[in-house]
Design a protein around this motif. Sequence first.
Motif, PDB file in Angstrom:
ATOM      1  N   HIS A   1      53.936  30.901  44.825  1.00 42.31           N
ATOM      2  CA  HIS A   1      55.034  31.581  45.511  1.00 42.31           C
ATOM      3  C   HIS A   1      56.160  30.597  45.772  1.00 42.31           C
ATOM      4  O   HIS A   1      55.951  29.540  46.375  1.00 42.31           O
TER       5      HIS A   1
ATOM      6  N   ARG B   1      51.096  27.698  47.695  1.00 42.13           N
ATOM      7  CA  ARG B   1      49.869  28.154  47.069  1.00 42.13           C
ATOM      8  C   ARG B   1      48.874  28.575  48.139  1.00 42.13           C
ATOM      9  O   ARG B   1      48.722  27.900  49.153  1.00 42.13           O
ATOM     10  N   SER B   2      48.214  29.654  47.898  1.00 41.67           N
ATOM     11  CA  SER B   2      47.223  30.151  48.840  1.00 41.67           C
ATOM     12  C   SER B   2      45.877  29.488  48.578  1.00 41.67           C
ATOM     13  O   SER B   2      45.604  29.003  47.470  1.00 41.67           O
TER      14      SER B   2
ATOM     15  N   THR C   1      40.585  32.041  38.400  1.00 40.97           N
ATOM     16  CA  THR C   1      41.754  32.619  37.738  1.00 40.97           C
ATOM     17  C   THR C   1      43.029  32.092  38.381  1.00 40.97           C
ATOM     18  O   THR C   1      43.180  32.113  39.605  1.00 40.97           O
ATOM     19  N   GLU C   2      43.931  31.619  37.572  1.00 41.55           N
ATOM     20  CA  GLU C   2      45.185  31.072  38.069  1.00 41.55           C
ATOM     21  C   GLU C   2      46.058  32.177  38.663  1.00 41.55           C
ATOM     22  O   GLU C   2      46.190  33.268  38.093  1.00 41.55           O
ATOM     23  N   VAL C   3      46.647  31.884  39.796  1.00 41.96           N
ATOM     24  CA  VAL C   3      47.560  32.805  40.459  1.00 41.96           C
ATOM     25  C   VAL C   3      48.945  32.170  40.480  1.00 41.96           C
ATOM     26  O   VAL C   3      49.089  30.972  40.744  1.00 41.96           O
ATOM     27  N   GLU C   4      49.954  32.970  40.193  1.00 46.30           N
ATOM     28  CA  GLU C   4      51.311  32.441  40.191  1.00 46.30           C
ATOM     29  C   GLU C   4      51.686  31.904  41.574  1.00 46.30           C
ATOM     30  O   GLU C   4      51.470  32.575  42.582  1.00 46.30           O
TER      31      GLU C   4
END
Length: 398
Positions: free
Chosen positions: A179, A279-280, A174-177
Amino acid sequence: MSLRVAIVGGGLGGLAAALHLRRIGVDAVVYEQAPALREVGAGVMIAPNMVRLITRLGLGDALARCAVWLEEAWEYRRWADGEILSVQPMGEACERMYGANVHTAHRADLLAMFQSALPAEAVHLDHRFVALEQDDAEVQLTFAHRTGGETKVRADAVIGADGIHSAVRPLIVTEVEPHFCRLSAFRALIPVEKAPDYARRRIQTIWVGPGRHVVHYPVSGGRLVNVVAIVPAGEWLLESWTADGDLSEFAVEFETWDEKVRQLVAAAPSTKRWALYDRSPLERWTSGRVTLLGDAAHAMLPFFAQGAGQAIEDAAVLARCLREADRDSVPKALLSYEATRRPRASRVQLMSRGRADYNHLPDGPAQRERDAGLRDGDFLRHSAWLYSHDVDTEPLLH
């Protein structure tokens, strides 16, 4: 029959993956959406962990022709007056410790070097990834073309090497926005004859100052000087390596800095600018017969200069994991690749986060403490965890 591997994306990571896989007899083919191979960005640091892998591909001589062998690296200077805070000798010392020296190069030169080592049939241009379907036996990919129409491709494995804005990644996780780090980067390439004398040396120089820093070094065999300046983003929100910046805005950012920096900025014929987003680490890279590589898997801030190096390491480990695989065991081999690579790549990702704060300290006690540490530090030895790591001999995890 050899394994069929489709690589989505024709950047440094994608081509390196094709080279490593074809070296072990895998039928690896790169599919790139652009009508011609081109590498966005400009300069790249080639650390020993990356140099060794390029050399093992038989490209050591080609690298020597297009890259610049650094005499020294990590020359730190103070923003206001150019005071040299630290100089780390490289050259023979680096060769003795890590079996290779640090180089600098233009990304386009490296891309051309990789492409020239691949047969023409291994790279398909004008193939924009649209979709894929997989079952227990294989993967079917769909690519669209600029002129219209689609092409279907079948493969035993798919490698998403399509960069920071990967189209393959959302099919796995799932794509995460991202930072926004509230920083942006100006980038410029200066013909060496127009660059200040001090910037022509075979040295990477880092100017550190309040809220911003500048890095410069020669590339393209010494014909160009690459300049990257990290500054507050202000209203600049665009994350694109191809967006044009404003030279006057670039100059204003450093109008109070040492004259040498102002001369360097003034020599730039043009500039690009992009916003920096953090990005994490991803929770996973792999789903069945599909996995990720390079920026698609572990996009990182540029402050450790390891983005390209980690992509090349990915490629080498991927080839090791697929060396003994057959079609039925491909999913297991890809999970081994992920298990081996994800911890190290994630560590580099996370360590890149705090570097901006370190470089951007305002004048004061913390800055003086940092500068004292720079004067007394041995960065070459402190980088052993990065530079001495050999992905060709590390244990493969499962």
